[in-house]
Design a protein around this motif. Structure first.
Motif, PDB file in Angstrom:
ATOM      1  N   TRP A 229       0.822  -1.209   0.000  1.00 16.10           N
ATOM      2  CA  TRP A 229       0.000   0.000   0.000  1.00 16.10           C
ATOM      3  C   TRP A 229       0.858   1.261   0.000  1.00 16.10           C
ATOM      4  O   TRP A 229       0.470   2.271  -0.603  1.00 16.10           O
ATOM      5  CB  TRP A 229      -0.938  -0.013   1.204  1.00 16.10           C
ATOM      6  CG  TRP A 229      -2.064  -0.983   1.056  1.00 16.10           C
ATOM      7  CD1 TRP A 229      -2.328  -2.077   1.816  1.00 16.10           C
ATOM      8  CD2 TRP A 229      -3.082  -0.962   0.043  1.00 16.10           C
ATOM      9  NE1 TRP A 229      -3.433  -2.744   1.353  1.00 16.10           N
ATOM     10  CE2 TRP A 229      -3.921  -2.075   0.261  1.00 16.10           C
ATOM     11  CE3 TRP A 229      -3.358  -0.114  -1.018  1.00 16.10           C
ATOM     12  CZ2 TRP A 229      -5.019  -2.360  -0.537  1.00 16.10           C
ATOM     13  CZ3 TRP A 229      -4.452  -0.403  -1.828  1.00 16.10           C
ATOM     14  CH2 TRP A 229      -5.262  -1.500  -1.593  1.00 16.10           C
ATOM     15  N   ILE A 230       2.011   1.207   0.641  1.00 14.50           N
ATOM     16  CA  ILE A 230       2.918   2.361   0.602  1.00 14.50           C
ATOM     17  C   ILE A 230       3.359   2.621  -0.829  1.00 14.50           C
ATOM     18  O   ILE A 230       3.401   3.763  -1.288  1.00 14.50           O
ATOM     19  CB  ILE A 230       4.130   2.115   1.519  1.00 14.50           C
ATOM     20  CG1 ILE A 230       3.698   2.187   2.991  1.00 14.50           C
ATOM     21  CG2 ILE A 230       5.232   3.135   1.249  1.00 14.50           C
ATOM     22  CD1 ILE A 230       4.764   1.728   3.962  1.00 14.50           C
ATOM     23  N   GLY A 235       2.531   7.573  -3.440  1.00 15.59           N
ATOM     24  CA  GLY A 235       3.300   8.459  -4.311  1.00 15.59           C
ATOM     25  C   GLY A 235       4.737   8.637  -3.858  1.00 15.59           C
ATOM     26  O   GLY A 235       5.399   7.699  -3.408  1.00 15.59           O
ATOM     27  N   ARG A 236       5.249   9.864  -3.964  1.00 20.55           N
ATOM     28  CA  ARG A 236       6.650  10.127  -3.614  1.00 20.55           C
ATOM     29  C   ARG A 236       6.935   9.853  -2.150  1.00 20.55           C
ATOM     30  O   ARG A 236       8.004   9.335  -1.808  1.00 20.55           O
ATOM     31  CB  ARG A 236       7.022  11.570  -3.962  1.00 20.55           C
ATOM     32  CG  ARG A 236       8.446  11.944  -3.522  1.00 20.55           C
ATOM     33  CD  ARG A 236       8.952  13.186  -4.184  1.00 20.55           C
ATOM     34  NE  ARG A 236       9.189  12.964  -5.604  1.00 20.55           N
ATOM     35  CZ  ARG A 236      10.290  12.382  -6.099  1.00 20.55           C
ATOM     36  NH1 ARG A 236      11.233  11.933  -5.284  1.00 20.55           N
ATOM     37  NH2 ARG A 236      10.440  12.253  -7.390  1.00 20.55           N
ATOM     38  N   GLU A 240       9.941   7.380  -0.816  1.00 24.70           N
ATOM     39  CA  GLU A 240      10.971   7.767   0.153  1.00 24.70           C
ATOM     40  C   GLU A 240      11.019   6.789   1.324  1.00 24.70           C
ATOM     41  O   GLU A 240      12.083   6.538   1.891  1.00 24.70           O
ATOM     42  CB  GLU A 240      10.717   9.190   0.659  1.00 24.70           C
ATOM     43  CG  GLU A 240      10.829  10.269  -0.407  1.00 24.70           C
ATOM     44  CD  GLU A 240      12.240  10.436  -0.940  1.00 24.70           C
ATOM     45  OE1 GLU A 240      13.198  10.030  -0.246  1.00 24.70           O
ATOM     46  OE2 GLU A 240      12.400  10.960  -2.062  1.00 24.70           O
ATOM     47  N   ILE A 241       9.875   6.244   1.697  1.00 22.69           N
ATOM     48  CA  ILE A 241       9.850   5.241   2.772  1.00 22.69           C
ATOM     49  C   ILE A 241      10.464   3.935   2.293  1.00 22.69           C
ATOM     50  O   ILE A 241      11.337   3.350   2.950  1.00 22.69           O
ATOM     51  CB  ILE A 241       8.403   5.011   3.255  1.00 22.69           C
ATOM     52  CG1 ILE A 241       7.852   6.268   3.935  1.00 22.69           C
ATOM     53  CG2 ILE A 241       8.341   3.820   4.211  1.00 22.69           C
ATOM     54  CD1 ILE A 241       6.356   6.201   4.232  1.00 22.69           C
ATOM     55  N   LEU A 242      10.031   3.461   1.130  1.00 16.80           N
ATOM     56  CA  LEU A 242      10.442   2.143   0.659  1.00 16.80           C
ATOM     57  C   LEU A 242      11.923   2.061   0.323  1.00 16.80           C
ATOM     58  O   LEU A 242      12.561   1.020   0.559  1.00 16.80           O
ATOM     59  CB  LEU A 242       9.621   1.758  -0.575  1.00 16.80           C
ATOM     60  CG  LEU A 242       8.134   1.482  -0.351  1.00 16.80           C
ATOM     61  CD1 LEU A 242       7.435   1.277  -1.693  1.00 16.80           C
ATOM     62  CD2 LEU A 242       7.930   0.271   0.543  1.00 16.80           C
ATOM     63  N   LYS A 243      12.487   3.128  -0.219  1.00 15.36           N
ATOM     64  CA  LYS A 243      13.876   3.041  -0.684  1.00 15.36           C
ATOM     65  C   LYS A 243      14.846   2.770   0.461  1.00 15.36           C
ATOM     66  O   LYS A 243      15.954   2.262   0.243  1.00 15.36           O
ATOM     67  CB  LYS A 243      14.265   4.312  -1.441  1.00 15.36           C
ATOM     68  CG  LYS A 243      14.480   5.531  -0.560  1.00 15.36           C
ATOM     69  CD  LYS A 243      14.987   6.713  -1.380  1.00 15.36           C
ATOM     70  CE  LYS A 243      15.293   7.916  -0.496  1.00 15.36           C
ATOM     71  NZ  LYS A 243      15.808   9.060  -1.277  1.00 15.36           N
ATOM     72  N   ASN A 267       4.983   1.860  -7.707  1.00 15.00           N
ATOM     73  CA  ASN A 267       5.061   3.271  -7.363  1.00 15.00           C
ATOM     74  C   ASN A 267       5.326   4.116  -8.610  1.00 15.00           C
ATOM     75  O   ASN A 267       6.198   3.780  -9.417  1.00 15.00           O
ATOM     76  CB  ASN A 267       6.165   3.500  -6.329  1.00 15.00           C
ATOM     77  CG  ASN A 267       6.129   4.893  -5.733  1.00 15.00           C
ATOM     78  OD1 ASN A 267       6.649   5.838  -6.308  1.00 15.00           O
ATOM     79  ND2 ASN A 267       5.509   5.023  -4.577  1.00 15.00           N
ATOM     80  N   PRO A 268       4.597   5.223  -8.796  1.00 17.65           N
ATOM     81  CA  PRO A 268       4.756   6.023 -10.019  1.00 17.65           C
ATOM     82  C   PRO A 268       5.959   6.956 -10.008  1.00 17.65           C
ATOM     83  O   PRO A 268       6.260   7.577 -11.034  1.00 17.65           O
ATOM     84  CB  PRO A 268       3.447   6.827 -10.056  1.00 17.65           C
ATOM     85  CG  PRO A 268       3.063   6.989  -8.615  1.00 17.65           C
ATOM     86  CD  PRO A 268       3.495   5.721  -7.936  1.00 17.65           C
ATOM     87  N   THR A 269       6.658   7.085  -8.885  1.00 19.67           N
ATOM     88  CA  THR A 269       7.790   8.015  -8.810  1.00 19.67           C
ATOM     89  C   THR A 269       8.908   7.548  -9.742  1.00 19.67           C
ATOM     90  O   THR A 269       9.330   6.387  -9.660  1.00 19.67           O
ATOM     91  CB  THR A 269       8.317   8.095  -7.364  1.00 19.67           C
ATOM     92  OG1 THR A 269       7.226   8.394  -6.487  1.00 19.67           O
ATOM     93  CG2 THR A 269       9.378   9.169  -7.233  1.00 19.67           C
TER      94      THR A 269
END
Length: 378
Positions: A229-230, A235-236, A240-243, A267-269
């Motif tokens: 879900w993240i 979005g961005r 930033e959380i996942l990376k 994620n679309p980023t």
């Protein structure tokens, strides 16, 4: 003032109200309908008061939605979706409806939903409470028609974002015995329903709560669902959380890093692809590198094809090479088939050549069949 002018004025005022993004109550059919304001005790107390330990009751309230491009509603059959992707039927809450999903809708769908001039910026959270315990959590667009049948329906007003998130969060880590009550699908847990609803909330407060559920120490199933879900909805901020969970200082759990890669693929980023490429090249675990290559293949593009080809040439692990060959077979035919033919013709690694021929045979592409035929005749 005649009735036509009154009707026109009412419609104009309704349009102005919706343009300001004010909360609107969904269209609800129920044999017992009640509206209550949330008092100082907050949402938890309001739910307890609205649903004492007795028969079932549906409780609903509105919350700010992160994205209103899709419609969260119900579908009677896949045929109805094929005929009209905008087609949305009334959600009969007490029946196990075959289809419930997102659908792009321009406001003209059927099913009894009200027609709105502008998106409201809100969605509807529903709780089914029986014997004083929550057994279902559902999320719907606020213009989706709802029918609770014989079960009473209580609509709550004045629910804050913080209160909603805090209340839903308690179900994510509930005991196993409390996490499967009343689910339509035996494999679907209440924790997943709660995470779904949390992820649809707009704002950084929802980001922070989802980040809490992805942290080490949480159950793996919770981390997996939260990561999805993240990636899919945040979005961005989600990127930033996942990376932080992949790369040199990423999560030590190989299996979880693989789940994060899938979440990044949703994620679309733009930087999400760069992060996946870095993992495909540098992760210490071959299975994780292979997973990154697989999900990169779903993105396609020249850059992705180069990364996959580089893995075939340079990765020291044969299984990663084979997974990269499979990844080429997932690219659009005009990208993947020529690359596979090239590998089958002249790659120095026999395992790679064999894998390339196998996936060419699965493609049913005329160019692949011509190549295989030429090999057999030589």
């Amino acid at each position: 003032m005649n009735s036509f002018r009154l009707l026109g004025l009412a419609m104009m005022l309704a349009g102005l109200t919706e343009a300001r993004g004010e909360i609107r109550m969904p269209h609800i059919t129920s044999q017992g309908m009640e509206t209550r304001a949330v008092a100082d005790g907050g949402l938890a107390a309001a739910v307890r008061e609205a649903a004492p330990k007795g028969g079932p009751v549906w409780i609903g309230y509105a919350a700010p939605v992160i994205d209103q491009r899709g419609k969260m509603c119900c579908f009677d059959s896949v045929e109805s979706i094929d005929k009209d992707p905008r087609c949305c039927s009334t959600c009969r809450l007490e029946q196990r409806q075959s289809w419930g999903s997102f659908s792009m809708d321009d406001g003209r769908g059927n099913g009894g939903a009200k027609v709105h001039l502008e998106p409201s910026g809100y969605f509807v959270v529903l709780l089914r409470v029986d014997q004083g315990r929550v057994g279902k959590i559902r999320a719907f667009s606020d213009d989706c028609a709802l029918d609770s049948g014989r079960v009473p329906f209580v609509w709550l007003t004045g629910v804050s974002v913080s209160d909603s998130l805090q209340y839903l969060g308690r179900f994510v880590t509930a005991k196993e015995s409390e996490a499967d009550l009343g689910s339509d699908d035996p494999g679907e847990k209440l924790s997943g329903q709660a995470l779904d609803a949390i992820a649809k909330h707009a704002g950084p407060e929802a980001d922070r709560l989802l980040e809490k559920f992805i942290a080490r120490g949480q159950p793996f199933s919770v981390r997996e669902q939260a990561s999805f879900w993240i990636g899919e909805s945040r979005g961005r901020a989600g990127y930033e959380i996942l990376k932080r969970f992949v790369g040199a200082n990423g999560d030590p759990d190989d299996e979880f890093r693989k789940k994060v890669l899938f979440a990044l693929s949703q994620n679309p980023t733009p930087e999400a692809i760069e992060t996946m490429i870095s993992v495909a090249r540098n992760d210490a675990e071959p299975q994780v590198r292979g997973e990154a290559i697989f999900w990169l293949a779903q993105k396609a593009g020249d850059q992705v094809a180069r990364v996959i080809s580089q893995a075939i040439d340079d990765d020291p692990d044969t299984e990663v090479k084979k997974k990269a060959v499979f990844a080429l077979s997932q690219l659009p035919p005009d990208e993947g088939v020529p690359l596979l033919i090239g590998l089958a013709k002249k790659h120095r690694n026999p395992a790679v050549r064999k894998e390339a021929v196998f996936w060419l045979g699965q493609s049913a592409d005329p160019r692949a069949l011509d190549f295989i035929e030429s090999v057999l005749r030589s």
